[in-house]
Design an enzyme around this catalytic site. Structure first.
Site, PDB file in Angstrom:
ATOM      1  N   ASP A   1      42.031  29.252  25.142  1.00 24.12           N
ATOM      2  CA  ASP A   1      43.163  30.129  24.872  1.00 24.12           C
ATOM      3  C   ASP A   1      44.385  29.306  24.442  1.00 24.12           C
ATOM      4  OD1 ASP A   1      44.105  32.939  25.276  1.00 24.12           O
ATOM      5  OD2 ASP A   1      45.516  31.978  26.644  1.00 24.12           O
TER       6      ASP A   1
ATOM      7  N   GLU B   1      28.695  15.415  27.184  1.00 21.58           N
ATOM      8  CA  GLU B   1      27.782  14.757  28.126  1.00 21.58           C
ATOM      9  C   GLU B   1      26.391  15.365  28.031  1.00 21.58           C
ATOM     10  OE1 GLU B   1      29.875  14.959  31.859  1.00 21.58           O
ATOM     11  OE2 GLU B   1      31.445  13.590  31.145  1.00 21.58           O
TER      12      GLU B   1
HETATM   13  C1  GLC Z   1      45.954  34.417  23.852  1.00 21.57           C
HETATM   14  C2  GLC Z   1      45.083  35.575  24.247  1.00 21.57           C
HETATM   15  C3  GLC Z   1      45.962  36.735  24.572  1.00 21.57           C
HETATM   16  C4  GLC Z   1      46.857  36.358  25.737  1.00 21.57           C
HETATM   17  C5  GLC Z   1      47.636  35.091  25.420  1.00 21.57           C
HETATM   18  C6  GLC Z   1      48.261  34.518  26.649  1.00 21.57           C
HETATM   19  O1  GLC Z   1      46.641  34.651  22.689  1.00 21.57           O
HETATM   20  O2  GLC Z   1      44.170  35.857  23.230  1.00 21.57           O
HETATM   21  O3  GLC Z   1      45.221  37.877  24.877  1.00 21.57           O
HETATM   22  O4  GLC Z   1      47.748  37.404  26.005  1.00 21.57           O
HETATM   23  O5  GLC Z   1      46.807  34.098  24.914  1.00 21.57           O
HETATM   24  O6  GLC Z   1      47.281  34.008  27.507  1.00 21.57           O
END
Ligand code: GLC
Length: 555
Positions: A216, A267
């Site tokens: 993310d 790994e």
């Molecule tokens: C990313 C995710 C989104 C989330 C953001 C904060 O963009 O896809 O859904 O709100 O990160 O974690």
């Protein structure tokens, strides 16, 4: 631990060959009637990925960790555990085993940029400037005090989710930074103890059999060591877009950090990782792509449904990545308008666009352009965005939306999966956590599984063909001039083994195959025809919204 096999079980030698399916767990299938999707529900529905329904190679699970749910799972309290709302630790291990039994890989969503403000790390960090967690977050003294005795933030950084980026904590007498919600404090990745804790967590999931990760907002992990203010830009339609994000994302040493992460995955062979590029263009996505790490770029997702826009996006990607680097393809995800809604709304035609026809043609694009395709749950039945009344909105930034903060309400694209035409759409026996689409009675998996003309049947034909066709999985891509501004043409494979044609308009278009790609071609699979239609050479009339994959029939 067993040796990992490549993601594509069908003869592919590399995880890049496979197709990934994104599950938003709260909305996929509810096994216990509480209205919220869960892990047992996913296990109950793994038949959906049978070779005769929707053959995919991997599932990406949006976050399943304990969370107060303010950003619906993207605010994590404990990254090493399963949210009891979604199931037990045993359910998770069963899900891994069941996926593997079916030859499906499981990819977890790692939210490593921030935690929830209810995580034990943050609670300890907030309580004291001493101790092991004191420096786990981006704490700073105020830059000064205003006339009223209020602390002034350390720099000009703002939140992507609207409002200020710095939150004052009187207990500690300092501010902390959050790119997203106040409840999502930013981790301090320049503290080696943070990095070590994250890698421990990563190893824990790998030990449990996970095959890879989606990272993310990964390019936000590192900030400028001095936390300097960003340069201010003129224009821009929100506080975030009125800054050049020079110091809060995309730091030079970030590439080394990803290298260290990748080394852990490496790994064992066959593991995958994909980064979610946070606010950046295709060139940057390509720059962060490495031999075994792929990155989402947004050029196709942000293109209207016209041959010229998609052609330009494809050309931009090919130029940015070059033949040696591997792109991803996604037309939808949990943050964006569903493609069936967005693409049909984007055509700007006088007539009513045929939404399903466009969804099917888009399936040809997503499965035949060079790169690893990511399908978003429901895309395979042409699910559309749902109008959500304000008092049912579950996306916090959507409640702040206004003239200086335009925001797409992400509740609209996260509604429950439509399995059947029965009560609760087969998603739940209870009251769904988010309202069902009004078309669930007619648009659902059960109805489309028996209809050869459905969006689902189109995905099945394309996925089946893709699985057994090397050139489609990993072949080079060459764009051709179709001779018609509404038709895109490209080939795949070193010897131009496949020819792909997509008609972006709802009217017939005649193509001179002799000029576009000389030789004899055989229609294999697409939105409308199959090999029974015979070989094509010379003039080929594409039907309205037709997408078609042809193989050489020169003999
Ligand atoms: C990313 C995710 C989104 C989330 C953001 C904060 O963009 O896809 O859904 O709100 O990160 O974690």
């Amino acid at each position: 631990m067993t040796e990992q096999t490549p993601i594509s079980p069908a003869g592919g030698s590399d995880w890049r060959d496979g197709v990934v399916y994104q599950i938003y767990p709260r909305s996929f299938a509810d096994s216990n009637g509480d209205g919220v999707g869960d892990l047992a529900g996913i296990i109950d529905h793994l038949d959906h990925f049978d070779p005769d329904l929707l053959p995919i190679e991997a599932i990406w699970l949006s976050p399943i960790y304990p969370s107060p749910g303010r950003d619906l799972g993207y605010d994590v309290t404990d990254h090493t555990a399963v949210d009891p709302l979604l199931g037990s630790e045993d359910d998770f291990d069963r899900l891994v085993a069941e996926c593997h039994r079916r030859g499906i890989k499981l990819i977890m969503d790692l939210v490593m940029n921030h935690t929830s403000d209810e995580s034990a790390w943050f609670l300890a960090s907030k309580a004291s400037r001493e101790g092991p967690y004191a420096d786990f977050y981006l704490w700073r003294d105020p830059s000064g005090w205003d006339g009223g005795g209020n602390p002034l933030p350390p720099n000009n950084w703002v939140s992507f989710f609207g409002g200020p980026g710095w939150e004052w904590v009187p207990e500690r007498g300092q501010f902390y930074y959050h790119t997203f919600l106040v409840g999502q404090p930013e981790l301090n990745w320049r503290n080696p103890a943070v990095e070590a804790a994250q890698w421990d967590m990563v190893r824990g999931w790998l030990k449990r059999g996970v095959d890879g990760f989606r990272l993310d907002v990964f390019n936000a992990f590192l900030k400028d060591p001095e936390l300097r203010s960003n340069p201010v830009l003129a224009g821009g339609n929100s506080p975030w877009s009125r800054q050049e994000h020079r110091y809060d994302i995309d730091q030079d040493d970030f590439v080394d950090l990803i290298g260290r992460f990748r080394a852990i995955l490496d790994e064992k062979p066959g593991r995958m990782s994909v980064g979610e590029l946070f606010t950046g263009g295709t060139k940057r996505a390509a720059a962060y792509t490495s031999e075994r790490h792929i990155v989402f770029d947004w050029s196709l997702m942000e293109s209207p449904w016209t041959a010229s826009a998609f052609g330009a996006a494809i050309d931009l990607r090919e130029a940015a990545y070059g033949p040696g680097a591997w792109p991803t393809i996604a037309l939808s995800n949990h943050d964006r308008e569903r493609q069936a809604t967005r693409l049909s709304a984007s055509v700007g035609r006088d007539r009513d666009p045929d939404r399903d026809a466009i969804a099917k043609a888009a399936a040809v694009v997503i499965l035949a352009v060079r790169g690893t395709p990511f399908l978003y749950y429901g895309e395979e039945i042409g699910m559309v965005d749902v109008d959500i009344p304000r008092d049912e909105i579950v996306d916090p930034p959507a409640l702040l939306a206004g003239p200086d903060f335009p925001w797409y309400d992400r509740s609209r694209c996260r509604t429950p999966m439509q399995w059947t035409g029965g009560p609760g759409a087969g998603f739940t026996t209870g009251r769904p956590w988010l309202r069902l689409a009004p078309d669930a009675a007619t648009r659902n998996v059960a109805a489309q599984a028996t209809d050869r003309e459905s969006v689902l049947a189109t995905y099945l034909r394309l996925l089946t063909f893709r699985r057994t066709t090397d050139a489609l999985q990993r072949g080079a891509m060459r764009r051709l001039d179709s001779g018609d501004p509404d038709v895109l043409a490209w080939t795949r494979g070193g010897g131009d083994d496949l020819l792909i044609l997509v008609n972006f308009v709802g009217e017939e278009r005649a193509i001179d195959l002799g000029a576009v790609a000389p030789g004899r071609w055989r229609a294999q699979v697409g939105t409308h025809r199959d090999p029974a239609e015979g070989d094509a050479r010379g003039r080929l009339v594409l039907r309205p919204d037709e997408g078609l994959i042809l193989t050489r029939a020169d003999g």
